[in-house]
Design a protein around this motif. Structure first.
Motif, PDB file in Angstrom:
ATOM      1  N   UNK A 196       0.814  -1.211   0.000  1.00  0.00           N
ATOM      2  CA  UNK A 196       0.000   0.000   0.000  1.00  0.00           C
ATOM      3  C   UNK A 196       0.849   1.263   0.000  1.00  0.00           C
ATOM      4  N   UNK A 197       2.050   1.212   0.556  1.00  0.00           N
ATOM      5  CA  UNK A 197       2.920   2.393   0.604  1.00  0.00           C
ATOM      6  C   UNK A 197       3.472   2.751  -0.766  1.00  0.00           C
ATOM      7  N   UNK A 198       3.507   1.801  -1.691  1.00  0.00           N
ATOM      8  CA  UNK A 198       4.085   2.045  -3.016  1.00  0.00           C
ATOM      9  C   UNK A 198       3.051   2.517  -4.040  1.00  0.00           C
ATOM     10  N   UNK A 199       1.859   2.809  -3.635  1.00  0.00           N
ATOM     11  CA  UNK A 199       0.850   3.332  -4.559  1.00  0.00           C
ATOM     12  C   UNK A 199       0.305   4.650  -3.965  1.00  0.00           C
ATOM     13  N   UNK A 200      -0.251   5.552  -4.809  1.00  0.00           N
ATOM     14  CA  UNK A 200      -0.573   6.921  -4.353  1.00  0.00           C
ATOM     15  C   UNK A 200      -1.812   7.025  -3.479  1.00  0.00           C
ATOM     16  N   UNK A 201      -2.682   6.042  -3.492  1.00  0.00           N
ATOM     17  CA  UNK A 201      -3.916   6.153  -2.711  1.00  0.00           C
ATOM     18  C   UNK A 201      -3.645   5.805  -1.254  1.00  0.00           C
ATOM     19  N   UNK A 202      -4.209   6.643  -0.317  1.00  0.00           N
ATOM     20  CA  UNK A 202      -4.072   6.402   1.111  1.00  0.00           C
ATOM     21  C   UNK A 202      -5.461   6.396   1.733  1.00  0.00           C
ATOM     22  N   UNK A 203      -5.624   5.501   2.709  1.00  0.00           N
ATOM     23  CA  UNK A 203      -6.917   5.396   3.373  1.00  0.00           C
ATOM     24  C   UNK A 203      -6.947   6.300   4.598  1.00  0.00           C
ATOM     25  N   UNK A 204      -8.089   7.038   4.776  1.00  0.00           N
ATOM     26  CA  UNK A 204      -8.303   7.895   5.940  1.00  0.00           C
ATOM     27  C   UNK A 204      -9.702   7.658   6.457  1.00  0.00           C
ATOM     28  N   UNK A 205      -9.988   8.241   7.608  1.00  0.00           N
ATOM     29  CA  UNK A 205     -11.297   8.082   8.236  1.00  0.00           C
ATOM     30  C   UNK A 205     -11.881   9.463   8.477  1.00  0.00           C
ATOM     31  N   UNK A 206     -13.136   9.677   8.094  1.00  0.00           N
ATOM     32  CA  UNK A 206     -13.804  10.960   8.286  1.00  0.00           C
ATOM     33  C   UNK A 206     -14.156  11.133   9.757  1.00  0.00           C
ATOM     34  N   UNK A 261     -13.392   2.231  -2.697  1.00  0.00           N
ATOM     35  CA  UNK A 261     -12.001   1.791  -2.726  1.00  0.00           C
ATOM     36  C   UNK A 261     -11.522   1.737  -4.179  1.00  0.00           C
ATOM     37  N   UNK A 262     -10.435   2.445  -4.520  1.00  0.00           N
ATOM     38  CA  UNK A 262      -9.927   2.426  -5.905  1.00  0.00           C
ATOM     39  C   UNK A 262      -9.405   1.041  -6.297  1.00  0.00           C
ATOM     40  N   UNK A 263      -9.403   0.768  -7.606  1.00  0.00           N
ATOM     41  CA  UNK A 263      -8.914  -0.509  -8.111  1.00  0.00           C
ATOM     42  C   UNK A 263      -7.442  -0.689  -7.811  1.00  0.00           C
ATOM     43  N   UNK A 264      -6.665   0.382  -7.886  1.00  0.00           N
ATOM     44  CA  UNK A 264      -5.225   0.279  -7.592  1.00  0.00           C
ATOM     45  C   UNK A 264      -5.020  -0.169  -6.160  1.00  0.00           C
ATOM     46  N   UNK A 265      -5.838   0.369  -5.256  1.00  0.00           N
ATOM     47  CA  UNK A 265      -5.729  -0.012  -3.848  1.00  0.00           C
ATOM     48  C   UNK A 265      -6.105  -1.482  -3.663  1.00  0.00           C
ATOM     49  N   UNK A 266      -7.171  -1.910  -4.364  1.00  0.00           N
ATOM     50  CA  UNK A 266      -7.568  -3.317  -4.261  1.00  0.00           C
ATOM     51  C   UNK A 266      -6.489  -4.248  -4.797  1.00  0.00           C
ATOM     52  N   UNK A 269     -16.411   8.664  11.218  1.00  0.00           N
ATOM     53  CA  UNK A 269     -15.972   7.276  11.294  1.00  0.00           C
ATOM     54  C   UNK A 269     -16.049   6.529   9.983  1.00  0.00           C
ATOM     55  N   UNK A 270     -16.370   7.194   8.893  1.00  0.00           N
ATOM     56  CA  UNK A 270     -16.503   6.525   7.600  1.00  0.00           C
ATOM     57  C   UNK A 270     -15.168   6.566   6.857  1.00  0.00           C
ATOM     58  N   UNK A 271     -14.706   5.427   6.305  1.00  0.00           N
ATOM     59  CA  UNK A 271     -13.416   5.418   5.603  1.00  0.00           C
ATOM     60  C   UNK A 271     -13.544   6.047   4.208  1.00  0.00           C
ATOM     61  N   UNK A 272     -12.483   6.752   3.783  1.00  0.00           N
ATOM     62  CA  UNK A 272     -12.406   7.289   2.429  1.00  0.00           C
ATOM     63  C   UNK A 272     -10.958   7.227   1.979  1.00  0.00           C
ATOM     64  N   UNK A 273     -10.724   7.436   0.667  1.00  0.00           N
ATOM     65  CA  UNK A 273      -9.372   7.288   0.091  1.00  0.00           C
ATOM     66  C   UNK A 273      -8.971   8.607  -0.589  1.00  0.00           C
ATOM     67  N   UNK A 274      -7.685   8.952  -0.427  1.00  0.00           N
ATOM     68  CA  UNK A 274      -7.152  10.245  -0.891  1.00  0.00           C
ATOM     69  C   UNK A 274      -5.935   9.990  -1.781  1.00  0.00           C
ATOM     70  N   UNK A 275      -5.926  10.608  -2.990  1.00  0.00           N
ATOM     71  CA  UNK A 275      -4.810  10.485  -3.934  1.00  0.00           C
ATOM     72  C   UNK A 275      -3.822  11.621  -3.652  1.00  0.00           C
ATOM     73  N   UNK A 276      -2.568  11.260  -3.272  1.00  0.00           N
ATOM     74  CA  UNK A 276      -1.586  12.263  -2.862  1.00  0.00           C
ATOM     75  C   UNK A 276      -1.100  13.157  -3.981  1.00  0.00           C
ATOM     76  N   UNK A 277      -1.231  12.740  -5.235  1.00  0.00           N
ATOM     77  CA  UNK A 277      -0.715  13.542  -6.351  1.00  0.00           C
ATOM     78  C   UNK A 277      -1.812  14.400  -6.984  1.00  0.00           C
ATOM     79  N   UNK A 278      -2.964  13.824  -7.244  1.00  0.00           N
ATOM     80  CA  UNK A 278      -4.047  14.576  -7.887  1.00  0.00           C
ATOM     81  C   UNK A 278      -4.975  15.248  -6.891  1.00  0.00           C
TER      82      UNK A 278
END
Length: 652
Positions: free
Chosen positions: A40-50, A69-74, A53-62
């Motif tokens: 997971x550290x080698x791809x740009x998507x990171x998981x966070x929690x609102x 959940x993005x396909x890259x993360x899966x 308490x709801x999980x969401x994913x954040x792209x560090x570059x865009x």
């Protein structure tokens, strides 16, 4: 192999410390990451929690966010899946039995959770419970497996809901209630279980808070409707007075919390107070508007005093008959009066300003017309350089363009100022040709004297091409100023020479007075004294023998006056004593006793005053050069000539 990184915690936040380099960092080192974390550290998507308490994913570059959940993360999670471990006989333990430990070697956990996390791992794999007691036997082969971490987390949170875990429970209480359920092992890592429990507790608290808000909002609406059915409750009614009025209502009994009832009642009273204040404001505004109309109908001036206006307002019939004015205080009436007076003052000041502007416009037009008059005189040759005001006054004294300028006290120029401006323009025209005249005089080495005639000057100017084109009037004016300057210079030189001779006479008189061998007496003669002083510098400084004799005679006159004074004092002294001894006294003797020598006229008083003025002028010049004031600006020779001539022409 033991890692050089260790985990620690500061203010509830985890950081990592390198025991070799002593470096610290917030991000987890790669050595401590699990295979899933590395993927997971080698791809740009990171998981966070609102915050909910709801999980969401954040792209560090865009900078893109998504709830799905993005396909890259899966794919990263799928690639990091561990191969299944070889089946091993599961250790057994019985709840409530004696302590027993697995024969398998126990691996040390590398984080700071220590023994507590180790116990969670042991409980998760069926070795012992948190109290060290044996429990029921678990078969680790039947542990639930989920494709993603989110699915396992959702299953674990569902278990907490089924077991009705409360948000105020501790983690130990939660483990005791859920450890026997197979879904307890939906998350393999004890830290993930505890994080899921904390997330669940936050969600439950938020839900309870929302339900409480909804209930209170509905209760507030119903309670307000109930209170409105009681018109006897006013904005000043208190809770202890209103409670007996409404305690029989069904809505009153819908809550058992008396503090909550009192809070809802006070909120309703605040609404009543706001409405009451708004009604009073509307009534006060209406009364103030009517009062303004009354003030406009009164005959008030900008300087009317409050005492006089107050009696006029209160004696007005409309003010006395209308009850709405009772809501106004004396301060309100005073405020309305002040605003009305300010309005009158603005109107008055605007009118004065219009009159002032009109007057300034009229005065400016008068100045323009007078300038036209001066331009006409200049074109006619009546105003030239050096022209005096009295020479044109007879021509303009009866002209309306001049008489309209009289009496104007504005900020503009006076007729005399405008006249001097025109003369100054003519002077600037003459300065150009005047410098050529001075250059010709210097080149010809011709000196203008008091005896030089205008014909000689004009003849000299006609011999040089630089001055042949200059008009005769201009040359005559320049000649008159040159000759005037020469006369002033000769008078100044004469005064300086006389002043120098007087100083030499005083110096020789001092030498004669202090002669010692033989000393001078009142009977000395000039012929006897002259040989004694003939060698002195003071004697030689005087050019004529008459001046030397004058110094000698002044000394002799002073000596004779001293002898006369001494003789008078002696005679008065003896005569006065004899008369007083016989009892006789003549008042006329008093005048003779008080007689003194005749005071000498001080001929140097004017010179001393002038010398003092020169010293002050020199001192002020030196003070300017030291920085107390700006140093004097060197004036060109041509400008210095202009200044002297201008001063001389105005002095006439």
């Amino acid at each position: 192999m033991t890692s050089v990184w260790s985990q620690a915690e500061s203010n509830g936040r985890v950081y990592y410390y390198n025991t070799v380099t002593k470096a610290t960092q917030w991000t987890k080192p790669e050595e401590l990451m699990t295979p899933s974390e590395r993927a997971l550290a080698n791809q740009p998507w990171k998981q966070h929690t609102s915050p909910e308490g709801r999980p969401y994913w954040y792209h560090g570059e865009t900078k893109q966010t998504t709830w799905e959940m993005p396909e890259v993360y899966k794919n990263a999670l799928a690639q990091s899946a561990q191969p299944p471990k070889p089946q091993m006989p599961a250790p057994q333990f019985v709840a409530g039995g004696a302590n027993s430990f697995s024969s398998q070697p126990q691996q040390r956990d590398r984080d700071d959770y220590g023994d507590r996390i180790g116990q969670d791992r042991q409980i998760g794999y069926g070795q012992m419970d948190i109290n060290g007691a044996r429990g029921v036997t678990f078969d680790t082969q039947n542990d639930p497996n989920y494709a993603t971490f989110e699915e396992g987390e959702a299953a674990f949170i569902s278990l907490l809901r089924r077991q009705k875990v409360q948000p105020d429970w501790t983690w130990e209480q939660t483990m005791r209630a859920t450890i026997k359920d197979p879904q307890y092992r939906a998350l393999k890592d004890p830290k993930d279980r505890k994080a899921a429990f904390e997330k669940y507790a936050v969600e439950v608290r938020l839900q309870e808070k929302d339900r409480a808000k909804e209930r209170l909002a509905k209760l507030r609406t119903d309670f307000g409707t109930m209170l409105r059915r009681h018109p006897e409750i006013k904005h000043y009614t208190r809770w202890k007075t209103a409670r007996p009025m409404i305690e029989g209502e069904t809505i009153f009994r819908s809550t058992n919390d008396d503090t909550e009832r009192k809070q809802l009642f006070e909120e309703y009273i605040i609404e009543l107070k706001k409405a009451h204040i708004e009604q009073e404001a509307v009534a006060r505004k209406s009364a103030m508007d009517e009062l303004v109309q009354i003030l406009k109908g009164l005959d008030l001036e900008p300087y009317t005093r409050w005492a006089e206006a107050d009696s006029m307002i209160r004696s007005d019939n409309k003010f006395q008959e209308d009850s709405k004015f009772l809501t106004l205080s004396k301060s309100d009436i005073l405020t309305a009066f002040e605003n009305h007076i300010k309005s009158l003052e603005r109107t008055f000041n605007d009118e004065r300003q219009r009159e002032k502007n009109s007057k300034a416009r009229r005065e400016r037009q008068n100045r323009d017309r007078f300038l036209d008059l001066l331009s006409e005189l200049r074109a006619a040759g009546k105003i030239k350089a050096g022209t005096k005001w009295m020479s044109i006054y007879p021509d303009i004294k009866d002209d309306a363009r001049y008489t309209n300028m009289l009496g104007q006290r504005g900020s503009g120029s006076t007729p005399l100022d405008l006249f001097w401006d025109v003369v100054e323009e003519e002077e600037r025209t003459i300065r150009i040709v005047r410098n050529d005249v001075y250059d010709v005089l210097e080149d010809k080495r011709y000196e203008v004297t008091p005896k030089t005639t205008i014909q000689e000057f004009l003849a000299l100017m006609s011999t040089d091409r630089r001055t042949t084109s200059i008009s005769e009037d201009t040359l005559s004016l320049i000649f008159a100023r040159l000759q005037e300057k020469v006369v002033r210079k000769s008078e100044h030189d004469q005064h300086a020479n006389e002043r120098h001779q007087r100083r030499n006479i005083d110096a020789l008189r001092s030498k004669i007075k202090h002669l010692s061998n033989p000393p001078i007496t009142a009977s000395s003669t000039w012929e006897t004294i002259r040989p004694q002083i003939a060698h002195m510098e003071e004697f030689k400084a005087l050019e004529s023998d008459d001046l030397r004799r004058q110094a000698f005679e002044k000394v002799i006159r002073r000596l004779r006056e001293k002898e006369d004074d001494h003789a008078d004092r002696e005679r008065s002294s003896h005569g006065g004593k004899r008369d007083r001894r016989n009892g006789h006294y003549d008042p006329r003797d008093h005048g003779r006793e008080a007689r003194h020598r005749t005071p000498e006229l001080d001929i140097y008083e004017a010179e001393r005053r002038k010398a003092m003025a020169d010293r002050e002028r020199v001192y002020s010049t030196k003070a300017g050069a030291t920085g107390l004031s700006p140093p004097p600006i060197p004036v060109p020779r041509s400008r210095e000539r202009d200044r002297h001539e201008r001063l001389g022409s105005r002095g006439e």
